[in-house]
Write an enzyme that holds these catalytic residues in place. Structure first.
Site, PDB file in Angstrom:
ATOM      1  N   CYS A   1      -6.759   4.603  -1.863  1.00 32.77           N
ATOM      2  CA  CYS A   1      -7.045   3.168  -1.846  1.00 32.77           C
ATOM      3  C   CYS A   1      -8.468   2.769  -2.226  1.00 32.77           C
ATOM      4  O   CYS A   1      -8.662   1.944  -3.138  1.00 32.77           O
ATOM      5  CB  CYS A   1      -6.684   2.586  -0.483  1.00 32.77           C
ATOM      6  SG  CYS A   1      -7.443   3.424   0.917  1.00 32.77           S
TER       7      CYS A   1
ATOM      8  N   GLU B   1       0.826  -1.211   0.000  1.00 29.45           N
ATOM      9  CA  GLU B   1       0.000   0.000   0.000  1.00 29.45           C
ATOM     10  C   GLU B   1       0.860   1.260   0.000  1.00 29.45           C
ATOM     11  O   GLU B   1       1.893   1.336   0.673  1.00 29.45           O
ATOM     12  CB  GLU B   1      -0.927   0.011   1.224  1.00 29.45           C
ATOM     13  CG  GLU B   1      -1.903  -1.157   1.217  1.00 29.45           C
ATOM     14  CD  GLU B   1      -3.112  -0.906   2.101  1.00 29.45           C
ATOM     15  OE1 GLU B   1      -3.519   0.267   2.266  1.00 29.45           O
ATOM     16  OE2 GLU B   1      -3.653  -1.891   2.625  1.00 29.45           O
TER      17      GLU B   1
END
Length: 624
Positions: free
Chosen positions: A72, A33
């Site tokens: 995200c 991430e």
């Protein structure tokens, strides 16, 4: 040759079996991430990433891979559906709007083909969570391909938050860092502060830790005996994570590392002649779902908007990839971007809002706060100061030669042909995918209470071409456009009326001739329009009317409408007593003071700006 020999040869040729296709491959997805291509294999000499470097040396390293959103949840929605989140109405951060029944989540197709599908562990699909229930055979912290039936192919996702932005919040003493802050090469838009140097060094430590985690997963696959039967994907969910990367439509926020390992058994899928090659095809995350379907030989449904880049359904390389930015956490800022292999074009539809709008999560970084403080103290140059100022309506960068994208070429006549071509590509893409983002979130909520935004946009109820034209005019309007802007205020379409108000707010005192129309717009049944008009009226001196509208917004039952109004209140720094009182009342009325509610985040920030003590009013925010 005798006849019987000819007949024999004929029989042999007909009976020779064709070479059988290999069995369905296992597919392992390894995702990190919030990290751009800060890896040794991408030429970053400061990075310590031996496992991913080795994977690239034995696989295929994509040099032009992009997240379609720089954050995200909308990214994950785009990946899981194969449809741009901005086309589906799921682009606003951490929203829970319905998915169209037409759109399926791709693991469903893999399971139908016999795959055992696991997810470990993050979902975060930015939609009504009830619609994603049952997507996986298992989705948990313990989900693993080892639990499949004997001989069953698997599709397994392993996701790590080691490099997530939260990993730079806790301060690590410099002496405990493996990467030396003094040796960090700062991007040109960051001032040289100790905090930014430290955050960058700590981030590189986190990337190194993430690389070790990847190494463990690859070693586990090898030990399982399935390595030669498994295609491995590694990528980051978007760029990041230091300020002006995550959440922003630059390469720093959207360019991602993307590495594939494809075993010899599946050589027919190789994107280049041999492993160890780099691949310069443009790919983006909307392409992942169709590519998986192409790999397993399943027909790609017509609603999918991405393009397969592997397998029998592989398409020609696209000319561009496309990206979007809408509400990021609690802040509205609508932009779209187009990227080819050399240039990046960004269209800002709300250029009056600076990139550096306060965002609670972004300000948790010491580096962000130090950047803001440095510029306020006059210690920033023009490139570093730009983050805190209104944006140009259009940005154009030669990303090949200006990798940090700080030299805007949009106003240079030499680049007019490139600008016009990419401007047109952006416009065509918005119309083609039926982008929902130019209808304000509160207005879209009102229009789609009984159907998904995706279905609404295909019902014929929205004149997107006219809405887009209004939004484009709003971002570039001058006082010579006043008659046309006033006409927008009288449109039958509330989304267009909003863009009329928005354009006038960017004219400042030049909007005075439109005052009667704006006062009428302040009574509009659409809260989006009324709030847009309130912002202009405040600047023109009618603060009382503006305050009345903003109080009305704070009393709305819809969080999106309240947050929309709060954004304007914060931007105006409107601390009139009725507005203050309404903010307090809104917070006290809230069912939860949890930070997951973005209107509450803005209210908390307003209290801080206004130097109000919530405790004295009996208010305690849930994350204090």
């Amino acid at each position: 040759m005798p006849l019987f020999i000819l007949l024999l040869l004929s029989l042999i040729s007909f009976s020779t079996p064709e070479k059988a296709d290999p069995p369905l491959p296992n597919i392992l997805w390894i995702t990190s991430e919030d990290n751009g291509p800060f890896l040794g294999c991408y030429g970053d000499a400061f990075a310590t990433t031996p496992n991913l470097d080795r994977m690239a040396a034995n696989g295929f390293r994509y040099t032009h891979a992009y997240a379609n959103a720089p954050v995200c949840s909308p990214t994950r929605n785009t990946i899981i559906t194969g449809v741009y989140a901005s086309a589906a109405g799921n682009q606003n951060m951490r929203s829970i709007y319905d998915k169209s029944d037409i759109i399926r989540l791709f693991p469903e197709y893999l399971r139908e083909a016999g795959y055992y599908c696991t997810n470990n562990v993050k979902e975060d699909y930015n939609m009504n969570s009830a619609q994603s229930e049952g997507t996986w055979d298992e989705s948990s912290k313990t989900a693993h391909y080892r639990d499949r039936k004997p001989g069953q192919p698997f599709f397994a996702v392993f996701n790590s938050m080691i490099t997530h932005e939260s990993s730079v919040y806790p301060f690590k003493p410099t002496e405990k860092l493996r990467h030396d802050p003094a040796k960090v090469t700062l991007p040109p838009y960051h001032p040289d502060t100790p905090e930014l140097r430290h955050d960058w060094a700590q981030y590189y430590d986190n990337v190194e830790d993430m690389d070790a985690w990847v190494g463990e997963l690859l070693a586990e696959l090898e030990a399982s005996g399935e390595a030669e039967n498994t295609i491995v994907f590694y990528y980051s969910d978007h760029g990041g994570v230091l300020p002006r990367s995550k959440r922003f439509l630059y390469d720093s926020g959207t360019h991602v590392p993307f590495i594939l390992h494809i075993p010899q058994k599946y050589k027919q899928l190789w994107p280049a002649e041999k492993p160890g090659s780099s691949v310069d095809r443009l790919v983006s995350f909307v392409d992942l779902a169709p590519t998986l379907l192409s790999i397993i030989g399943k027909s790609i449904p017509g609603y999918i908007q991405g393009l397969a880049f592997l397998g029998k359904q592989k398409t020609r390389e696209p000319t561009y990839v496309y990206m979007f930015r809408d509400r990021m956490d609690e802040r509205y800022d609508i932009s779209r971007a187009v990227r080819d292999k050399k240039y990046r074009y960004v269209r800002n539809y709300t250029p009056d809002r600076p990139n550096g709008q306060y965002l609670e999560t972004l300000w948790m970084q010491r580096g962000t706060r130090s950047w803001e403080a440095a510029c306020r103290a006059g210690n920033c140059n023009a490139v570093q100061q730009a983050f805190w100022l209104p944006k140009p309506a259009e940005e154009l960068y030669d990303s090949e030669n200006d990798p940090w994208e700080v030299s805007n070429l949009a106003d240079q006549p030499k680049y007019s042909p490139v600008l016009e071509k990419m401007r047109r590509a952006n416009r065509d893409w918005i119309l083609k995918i039926k982008d929902t983002g130019l209808i304000q979130e509160p207005e879209l909520v009102t229009r789609t209470r009984n159907q998904s935004a995706y279905d609404y946009m295909r019902s014929g109820s929205a004149n997107l071409k006219a809405i887009l034209a209004a939004a484009e005019l709003a971002s570039t309007a001058t006082t010579t456009d006043l008659p046309q802007l006033q006409k927008l205020l009288r449109s039958e379409d509330a989304a267009i009326r909003y863009w009329g108000a928005k354009s006038l707010s960017m004219l400042g005192q030049g909007a005075k001739p439109a005052l009667p129309g704006l006062q009428n717009a302040a009574r509009d049944e659409s809260l989006s329009v009324a709030v847009g008009a309130a912002e202009v009226l405040y600047h023109l001196g009618d603060k009382e009317t503006a305050g009345t509208v903003l109080v009305r917004a704070l009393q709305s039952p819809d969080e999106a409408a309240r947050n929309f109004g709060l954004n304007v209140i914060d931007n105006l720094d409107d601390d009139q007593p009725p507005v203050r009182k309404a903010v307090v009342a809104m917070v006290k009325k809230a069912e939860s003071l949890d930070r997951s509610h973005y209107d509450i985040r803005v209210a908390k920030h307003l209290f801080e700006e206004w130097k109000m003590n919530p405790a004295e009013m009996g208010i305690k925010f849930g994350w204090e």
